[in-house]
Scaffold this motif. Structure first.
Motif, short mmCIF file in Angstrom:
data_model
loop_
_atom_site.label_atom_id
_atom_site.label_comp_id
_atom_site.label_asym_id
_atom_site.label_seq_id
_atom_site.Cartn_x
_atom_site.Cartn_y
_atom_site.Cartn_z
N ASP A 99 44.89 49.55 37.36
CA ASP A 99 44.24 48.31 36.92
C ASP A 99 44.98 47.16 37.60
O ASP A 99 45.89 46.58 37.04
N ARG A 101 44.66 43.50 39.33
CA ARG A 101 43.82 42.31 39.41
C ARG A 101 44.65 41.18 40.02
O ARG A 101 45.86 41.23 40.01
N HIS A 103 46.54 38.71 39.50
CA HIS A 103 47.34 37.99 38.52
C HIS A 103 48.35 37.09 39.22
O HIS A 103 48.61 37.23 40.41
#
Length: 147
Positions: A99, A101, A103
């Motif tokens: 996961d 992303r 960030h």
């Protein structure tokens, strides 16, 4: 003489009830262990929070004040990565997918257990067998479609 359908149903309900009682007792024991883990780590007993705590202890990461902060979980205190923000991800098996992303962190630290074999679902002992440290910018550049 054969059992009536009512007797079979009663036996089935009794077995189901006993199974649920056993499950409830095991869940209560797990909750008690979880509370002890949370008291020790200052976080929840969920694998992700445990992984963050272990990483903070082993790699000298100062964790964010809250475990639900978006973007990153902490900052390296010392060494060549000092002052870099890190998002710690803990997986039973990182080979199943990550996961990742965009960030606001400099690095992703992936903690993974052993690769799981395909087949029936079964209990896997919680463990960290591999750690990966990934540069966020390079990771996002190479994972974009068409790159």
């Amino acid at each position: 003489m054969r059992d009536s359908s009512g007797q079979r149903a009663t036996r089935r309900i009794n077995l189901l009830t006993e199974t649920l009682r056993q499950l409830a007792a095991l869940l209560q024991a797990r909750d008690e262990l979880g509370a002890r883990i949370a008291a020790l780590t200052g976080r929840s007993a969920q694998p992700g929070d445990i992984g963050e705590f272990i990483a903070s202890q082993v790699l000298d990461i100062e964790l964010a004040d809250t475990a639900i902060q978006a973007g990153y979980d902490g900052v390296f205190r010392s060494g060549p990565l000092a002052d870099q923000a890190v998002n710690v991800k803990t997986y039973g098996d990182a080979f199943a997918g990550l996961d990742i992303r965009p960030h606001s962190c400099d690095l992703y630290l992936i903690l993974s257990g052993l690769a799981r074999t395909s087949g029936t679902v079964q209990h896997h002992r919680w463990q960290i067998s591999t750690m990966y440290l990934l540069d966020t910018c390079r990771l996002l550049e190479t994972s974009r479609p068409g790159v």
